[in-house]
Every structure is written in C-alpha cells, then in structure tokens.
Design a protein around this motif. Structure first.
Motif, mmCIF file in Angstrom:
data_model
loop_
_atom_site.group_PDB
_atom_site.id
_atom_site.type_symbol
_atom_site.label_atom_id
_atom_site.label_comp_id
_atom_site.label_asym_id
_atom_site.label_seq_id
_atom_site.Cartn_x
_atom_site.Cartn_y
_atom_site.Cartn_z
ATOM 1 N N SER A 42 22.915 -18.909 -20.749
ATOM 2 C CA SER A 42 21.980 -18.281 -21.188
ATOM 3 C C SER A 42 21.283 -17.372 -20.005
ATOM 4 N N ARG A 43 21.520 -18.280 -18.762
ATOM 5 C CA ARG A 43 20.522 -17.857 -17.598
ATOM 6 C C ARG A 43 21.310 -16.573 -17.135
ATOM 7 N N VAL A 44 22.447 -16.600 -17.158
ATOM 8 C CA VAL A 44 23.343 -14.965 -16.653
ATOM 9 C C VAL A 44 22.896 -14.090 -17.651
ATOM 10 N N TYR A 45 22.667 -14.261 -19.070
ATOM 11 C CA TYR A 45 22.268 -13.308 -19.822
ATOM 12 C C TYR A 45 20.791 -12.605 -19.735
ATOM 13 N N GLN A 46 19.989 -13.730 -19.460
ATOM 14 C CA GLN A 46 18.566 -13.524 -19.047
ATOM 15 C C GLN A 46 18.437 -12.719 -17.636
ATOM 16 N N MET A 47 19.180 -13.075 -17.007
ATOM 17 C CA MET A 47 19.215 -12.480 -15.534
ATOM 18 C C MET A 47 19.673 -10.974 -15.682
ATOM 19 N N LEU A 79 30.914 -6.268 -22.552
ATOM 20 C CA LEU A 79 31.045 -7.576 -21.836
ATOM 21 C C LEU A 79 29.720 -8.220 -22.226
ATOM 22 N N VAL A 80 28.594 -7.532 -22.006
ATOM 23 C CA VAL A 80 27.292 -8.195 -22.263
ATOM 24 C C VAL A 80 27.116 -8.666 -23.814
ATOM 25 N N GLU A 81 27.863 -7.568 -24.835
ATOM 26 C CA GLU A 81 27.247 -8.001 -26.190
ATOM 27 C C GLU A 81 28.473 -8.766 -26.694
ATOM 28 N N GLU A 82 29.506 -9.003 -26.228
ATOM 29 C CA GLU A 82 30.591 -9.714 -26.854
ATOM 30 C C GLU A 82 30.511 -10.781 -26.244
ATOM 31 N N TYR A 83 30.131 -11.192 -24.929
ATOM 32 C CA TYR A 83 30.289 -12.357 -24.283
ATOM 33 C C TYR A 83 28.844 -13.105 -23.835
ATOM 34 N N PHE A 84 28.376 -12.396 -22.978
ATOM 35 C CA PHE A 84 27.192 -12.985 -22.460
ATOM 36 C C PHE A 84 25.920 -13.294 -23.462
ATOM 37 N N HIS A 85 25.693 -12.335 -24.336
ATOM 38 C CA HIS A 85 24.903 -12.349 -25.175
ATOM 39 C C HIS A 85 24.941 -13.582 -26.328
ATOM 40 N N PRO A 86 26.021 -13.560 -26.901
ATOM 41 C CA PRO A 86 26.530 -14.770 -27.850
ATOM 42 C C PRO A 86 26.855 -15.932 -27.194
ATOM 43 N N ALA A 87 27.123 -16.057 -25.915
ATOM 44 C CA ALA A 87 27.424 -17.386 -25.307
ATOM 45 C C ALA A 87 26.074 -17.704 -24.837
ATOM 46 N N ALA A 88 25.000 -16.865 -24.625
ATOM 47 C CA ALA A 88 23.798 -17.341 -24.197
ATOM 48 C C ALA A 88 22.850 -17.917 -25.770
ATOM 49 N N LYS A 89 23.370 -17.755 -26.523
ATOM 50 C CA LYS A 89 22.846 -17.984 -28.107
ATOM 51 C C LYS A 89 23.903 -19.270 -28.263
ATOM 52 N N ARG A 90 24.571 -19.947 -27.422
ATOM 53 C CA ARG A 90 25.371 -21.005 -27.720
ATOM 54 C C ARG A 90 26.327 -20.841 -28.652
ATOM 55 N N LEU A 91 26.859 -19.770 -29.151
ATOM 56 C CA LEU A 91 27.954 -19.398 -29.853
ATOM 57 C C LEU A 91 29.231 -19.804 -29.320
ATOM 58 N N ASP A 92 30.189 -19.918 -30.135
ATOM 59 C CA ASP A 92 31.489 -20.740 -29.623
ATOM 60 C C ASP A 92 32.015 -19.861 -28.360
ATOM 61 N N VAL A 93 31.893 -18.560 -28.191
ATOM 62 C CA VAL A 93 32.279 -17.919 -27.186
ATOM 63 C C VAL A 93 32.261 -18.489 -25.616
ATOM 64 N N LYS A 94 31.088 -19.214 -25.805
ATOM 65 C CA LYS A 94 30.353 -19.953 -24.709
ATOM 66 C C LYS A 94 31.688 -20.896 -23.965
ATOM 67 N N THR A 113 31.014 -10.682 -8.077
ATOM 68 C CA THR A 113 30.023 -10.823 -6.826
ATOM 69 C C THR A 113 28.639 -10.665 -7.110
ATOM 70 N N MET A 114 28.461 -9.745 -8.243
ATOM 71 C CA MET A 114 27.182 -9.223 -8.518
ATOM 72 C C MET A 114 26.445 -10.260 -9.463
ATOM 73 N N LEU A 115 27.118 -11.025 -10.155
ATOM 74 C CA LEU A 115 26.719 -12.094 -10.855
ATOM 75 C C LEU A 115 26.322 -13.008 -9.965
ATOM 76 N N LYS A 116 27.180 -13.586 -9.116
ATOM 77 C CA LYS A 116 26.978 -14.565 -8.055
ATOM 78 C C LYS A 116 25.684 -14.235 -7.496
ATOM 79 N N ARG A 117 25.677 -13.284 -6.722
ATOM 80 C CA ARG A 117 24.556 -12.899 -5.878
ATOM 81 C C ARG A 117 23.244 -12.819 -6.799
#
Ligand SMILES: Nc1ncnc2c1ncn2[C@@H]1O[C@H](COP(=O)(O)OP(=O)(O)OP(=O)(O)O)[C@@H](O)[C@H]1O
Ligand SMILES: [Mg+2]
Length: 631
Positions: A42-47, A79-94, A113-117
């Motif tokens: 969720s933090r990654v998505y919010q970021m 990437l955001v809509e099929e992974y980060f967003h649903p993962a942030a909502k604790r769906l199974d893709v997480k 690297t951008m995600l890490k920094r």
C-alpha cells in the motif's frame, strides 16, 4: 560555508523527525493517522499516487516516473492498475512476485530503482512515515505485538487489519525483557535506506555453488551460540538476509530466473503465505514487495520447464517494452547524455531525433493488410496527423501485435554509438550524420545481430537519413528568409486578397498606383500548383478557403496562416521554391562572392541565434544542404 550550513540544517531536520515511544504511544499515533500502519504494498501505491496522476485520452499518466521514464505510459498504467493498486488493497496479487519482463535496456532496472529511491524519500514524509519495534533487525511492524485473539477487536476499533505473526526474536524479547507487557515495548520511527539496509534490499544471483541461502534468510551466529546455549535461540541467529532486511519495503530480485532453484523455493512460501522459513524457527512473516526482472528469452525457458509451474503461477508478469514514440526516445537520449561525461558536447538540432527515428523503426512491426508503411506508423505513434488515419486506427494498430516493442535496437546501444562518434570526431559538436554513420559502423561489429536484421537495420538508417534530409532542407530554407513566419503571413494575405476578389468577381486595389486591377491569376496559380491543384480544381479550392474563413469568423476566431493545412503547405513550398535557386547557389558555391558571403553569414547567425545550432554545426548543415540541392 553554505554547504556546511546545509549539512547542519539537514541534521536538525533529521532529528526533528525522529520519534521514539512505547507501544502504547504508538497506538495513539495509529489512531490519529492509520496510514502509518499500512502495508508495504500500500505504501508503494500511495507513494506513486501522491506524486500526481493526470488523465489523457482515457489513459492515466503517473507523474512519479516523470523525468526518468519516457514513453512507457501504458506499461506503467498497467503495472499500477493490475499490480500496485490491487496489491495495496490486500487483494491476492499482493502475494505474487512482480516480474518485469522486457527487452534489454528497456528501463526495467530504472523503474525498480525509482521505486527504491522513492520509498526512501517517502519514508521521510508524514504520509509515508513508518514505525517499527525498536532495534529489531527486521524492523518488525509493532502491530504484530497484538495477539491473534485481540485482532478482530482492533479491526473493529481502528479499521486496520493486522497480518503476520510476531517474529521469534521479538516473541522472546517480549517475554524476557518486557514481561509480556506489550504496551511497554519500545517503538521507533524508521527511515528506509538501502545503504543502511533498512526496508530496501537487493538480491542478485552469483555462483550457485558458493552462494548461500543465508544471503536471503540470514544465518546462525556461531559466535553467540555458546552464550545462548542453543541454535534455536533466536538471539543466536542473525536476521540479516535480504528478505529480512527488506521487510516493510521492497526487495529487488535481480536476474531472478538465472537464480538457483533452491533460492526460488523459498520465495514460494513467502509469496503464498507471506512468510518464510529461516534457521530452526517458526515461519517468519514478511511484509515486502518483491520485484524481479528478466528478459523474454529467459522467461520463455523458465516457463517451458514444468518444474517451475508452481513458482510461475505465483508471479505476475508485467511486460516492459521499448518506447515506441520518436519524441520520447529523443528525451531518453537527452537524459542519458546529460548524465554522461559528454554532457557539454553540442548536439545539433534534429540529431537525436534522427537517431530516434532509426531506433523506433527497428522496434515496429510491419502491419498486415492495412496499407500503412512503417514510417507512417511511426508518425502516428508519435502523435502526428497522417492523412487517412484516425485515433481508432492507432488503437487498432497498437493492438495488432502483442509483442511490438519487445525487440529492436536498445537505447544503450544508440548512446554508446553517440559517445564513440563524439570521441572519434574530436570536435565538441556532433550532428545527425555523425550519429547515423556511427550507428552503421556499430552494426557491423554488433555480435548479436543476425545478418537479416543487419540488412533491415541498414535500410532503416537510410530511411532515417531521408527523414533528416527533409528536416535539414526545410531548416536552411527557413533560415534564408529574414523572418519566415512574417514572409509566410504576407504571402498568404496577398493570396487571400486575390482569392476573395476572384470569387466575388471583384477588382483589387493596388496600394501603390491606386488603380483597380484584376486578381493576380499568376500569383494564385503559382501557389496552388505547389500542392498539385489543377486548373479545373482551382475554383473549388478557392471557394473552400473562403468558406473556411467565414466559418472561422462566425466562431470569432482569426484565420491565420496555420488554419488551413494544405494552404499552409502550399505557402511554405512556394516560399521555398522561390528561394531554391538562391539557397542552392549560395550554399554550394566554392568561391562565394561578397553578397553570397554576406548572406551565408546572416543565415549562420540566424541558425545559431534562433535555431539552436553552433557555428560548427550550422556550417556543416549548410554544406550538407548545398550538396543535397545539387544532386
Ligand atoms: N523508456 C525509457 N525511458 C527512459 N529511460 C530509459 C527507457 N528505457 C531505457 N532507458 C534508459 O536506458 C538505460 C538502460 O535501462 P535499464 O538499465 O533500466 O534497462 P533494463 O531493462 O534493466 O536492462 P537490462 O535488461 O539490460 O538489465 C538506462 O539508463 C535507462 O534510463
Ligand atoms: Mg537491468
């Protein structure tokens, strides 16, 4: 001095953000701001979202990646809509490993690297603040302290769902040091940092024989076994593998599919149950996003092996293709040059564009049966208007091949060729032809290009060059006119006066003699002929223009020289045609006379002042266009 001040300021700022308290204090913070207890996903998505999202043509653009990633809007949106967003909502893709799959040098590592920094920085903000059990090697989530039977109540009260069990080490500390009183356990704010191994980790496979699973999950600390008496005492274990250290944040798994199987199996339970096994302990819960990347060949080999099925089904594969827009490719080169040692070299206008045209052509696939050639397709993708095609056609073209952009020339290759051209030329100025030449020479030495591709690519170099020739000619012709826009406007006004008189069967007022004269048929025809309007079609064309003008007037808009595409083209061509001989003679004369010399100097000055050339590149341009016009 200024710098020292800044250092001090920063240290003060750091100290300000630090926070320490008991678990009881932390609970107060969580109640006030539940966001601090969010999961890593969720933090990654919010970021990403907090950097801004805009929408264009029904597609989302995430500003988080601005300035670093170009032309991958659709891949990123996915990437955001099929992974980060649903993962942030604790769906199974997480629970799945995110696997970025794409051709070499297509930006996969850059995205990670951008995600890490980004996460590092985000952990300094209020919204991205993270807290952990103090001095825990895995920076464990303090909420893990809440025992299972109270978690439902906690959810009712706060809306926060707690996932994961208290780790063996903290279970022991809770008993031994705090007498089981969770409210007294100390909590601190942490700041993610790859350097300090807090919440960000990288694992890259090395020699499978010597690489130890300890790199991932930590190891027994033999120096302390004697002290604690047993291997199963968590205090005698070092929780310092990448999986441990990346807890609460993100772990990058480089070249994952090159990795020995035994490492991958560990990921199985991690991805499925959110925990992993280390030493002789109960499973350890981990809250982290695992990103891996790979290229297509490796991926195909991986999935063709039946043994990998279980792992494969626990991955979300996201394609990261090459960018397919010329304009964006130019920006990639600009970025790479500005980051390099040759950043101060003058790159002549259109040089990077020409190289980009070549690269994009190598990445596009020939469309079947739509009668569209690659150059037109390239233009459409780049957002240009191409007669006979509309937005729906572009969509259709983009969906014709699922693997378009998965092969072709990579940006790194082009940058290498640009650098070598710069070094070879020895002048701090480089133009489109230098780059194309260097790309061509490089193709011969490129080990991984098949003969067939080499032939195709050579063809594309020729195409890119033709495109450049047109740009170059137009540029010089424009620079020959004192003020191109002004001249174009004057010529058009003159043409329109005549057209109006012609259509209304009027006369024209000659401002010099004061006479009424017939419309100047010769002038009108000389313009119309530029775009192939026949004697029979001229009347219709002129009337159409008048209709357009009155339509503009009705809407209160001003008709100008750019309001009618074909008319604009005709006017430009007419101006260029008038100039052609002058340009030809002036630019190609070996011994220019005084007026020619003056003209050349004026043109060069204009190219430098208004068009972004330097004197070297302006001279090169003139010479080149001279040779083109004399062919
Ligand atoms: N779409 C893009 N936008 C911006 N820069 C890009 C893009 N594609 C590639 N680059 C640049 O090209 C270089 C290589 O990219 P990067 O290392 O991220 O690729 P990769 O996919 O990880 O490649 P590899 O498979 O070789 O590891 C980087 O400097 C990157 O910034
Ligand atoms: Mg990489």
């Amino acid at each position: 001095m200024n710098f020292l001040n800044k250092l001090k300021q920063f240290r003060d700022y750091e100290n300000q953000l630090k926070w320490e308290g008991t678990f009881a204090d932390y609970l107060e913070l969580v109640k006030k701001n539940p966001q601090i207890a969010q999961s890593a996903h969720s933090r990654v998505y919010q970021m990403i979202v907090s950097a801004g999202v805009s929408e264009k043509d029904g597609h989302k653009h995430y500003h988080f990646f601005d300035g670093q990633i170009y032309g991958l809007d659709e891949a990123i949106e996915r990437l955001v809509e099929e992974y980060f967003h649903p993962a942030a909502k604790r769906l199974d893709v997480k629970k799945r490993i995110l696997l970025l799959m794409g051709p070499v040098s297509g930006g996969k590592s850059t995205i990670v690297t951008m995600l890490k920094r980004g996460l590092e920085k985000y952990s300094w903000t209020d919204d991205g603040a993270i807290y952990a059990i103090k001095d825990c090697p895995m920076h464990e989530d303090p909420l893990h302290l809440i025992p299972a039977h109270l978690r439902d109540d906690f959810f009712e009260e706060t809306g926060i769902r707690i996932e994961g069990n208290l780790s063996p080490l903290n279970t022991m500390r809770l008993e031994k040091d705090y007498d089981g009183k969770i409210e007294n356990v100390p909590v601190e704010r942490i700041f993610l940092s790859e350097d300090k191994r807090v919440g960000i980790g990288t694992f890259s496979p090395s020699d499978p024989k010597s690489q130890d699973i300890a790199d991932l999950t930590g190891s027994i600390d033999f120096s302390t076994i004697a002290e604690f008496g047993s291997e199963s005492d968590p205090r005698a274990y070092r929780f310092d593998g990448e999986l441990n250290k990346a807890n609460r944040g993100l772990m990058e798994f480089q070249e994952m599919l090159k990795c020995d199987e035994k490492f991958l199996w560990h990921l199985l339970s991690l991805t499925q149950e959110g925990n992993f096994k280390a030493g002789r302990f109960a499973l350890i819960s981990a809250d982290e996003l695992i990103v891996a990347h790979t290229n297509e060949t490796e991926y195909r080999t991986f999935i063709s092996n039946k043994k990998n099925e279980a792992l494969h089904s626990r991955m979300i594969v996201m394609p990261v293709p090459y960018n397919l827009k010329v304009g964006e490719e130019e920006k990639i080169y600009q970025k790479l040059i500005s980051e390099s040692d040759v950043a101060d070299v003058h790159v002549a206008p259109h040089a990077l564009r020409t190289a980009a045209i070549f690269s994009i052509l190598t990445r596009l696939k020939e469309s079947k049966g739509r009668g569209i050639d690659l150059v037109k397709k390239m233009r459409l993708y780049d957002g240009e208007m191409v007669e006979g095609y509309n937005a729906a056609d572009i969509k259709e073209l983009q969906h014709e091949f699922s693997d378009e952009g998965m092969s072709g020339i990579d940006p790194r290759y082009v940058i290498n060729r640009i650098s070598s051209a710069i070094i070879r030329k020895g002048v701090p100025s480089i133009n489109a032809l230098d780059i194309l030449r260097s790309i061509k020479e490089g193709l011969d030495q490129h080990p991984s290009i098949t003969d067939e591709d080499r032939e195709r690519y050579t063809e594309f170099i020729a195409t890119a060059r033709r495109e450049y020739d047109e740009l170059a000619k137009r540029e010089v012709q424009k620079a020959f006119v004192y003020s191109f826009e002004e001249s174009a406007k004057t010529l058009m006004d003159n043409y329109l006066d005549n057209v109006e008189a012609y259509c209304n069967r009027n006369k024209i007022f000659d401002p010099i003699t004061g006479d009424e004269i017939d419309p100047d048929e010769k002038l009108m025809r000389s313009i119309e002929e530029q775009i192939g309007i026949s004697e029979n079609a001229k009347k219709a064309f002129r009337e159409e223009i008048l209709i357009r003008i009155s339509a503009y007037a009705r809407k209160g808009r001003r008709f100008n020289y750019k309001s009618h595409e074909r008319l604009q083209e005709a006017i430009q061509k007419k101006l260029f045609a008038d100039l052609k001989d002058v340009v030809k003679i002036t630019t190609s004369s070996k011994t220019p006379d005084e007026t020619q010399l003056k003209r050349i100097n004026e043109v060069i000055a204009r190219l430098v002042d208004e068009y972004g050339y330097n004197t070297t590149s302006a001279n090169e341009l003139l010479r080149y266009v001279g040779s083109l016009l004399n062919r």
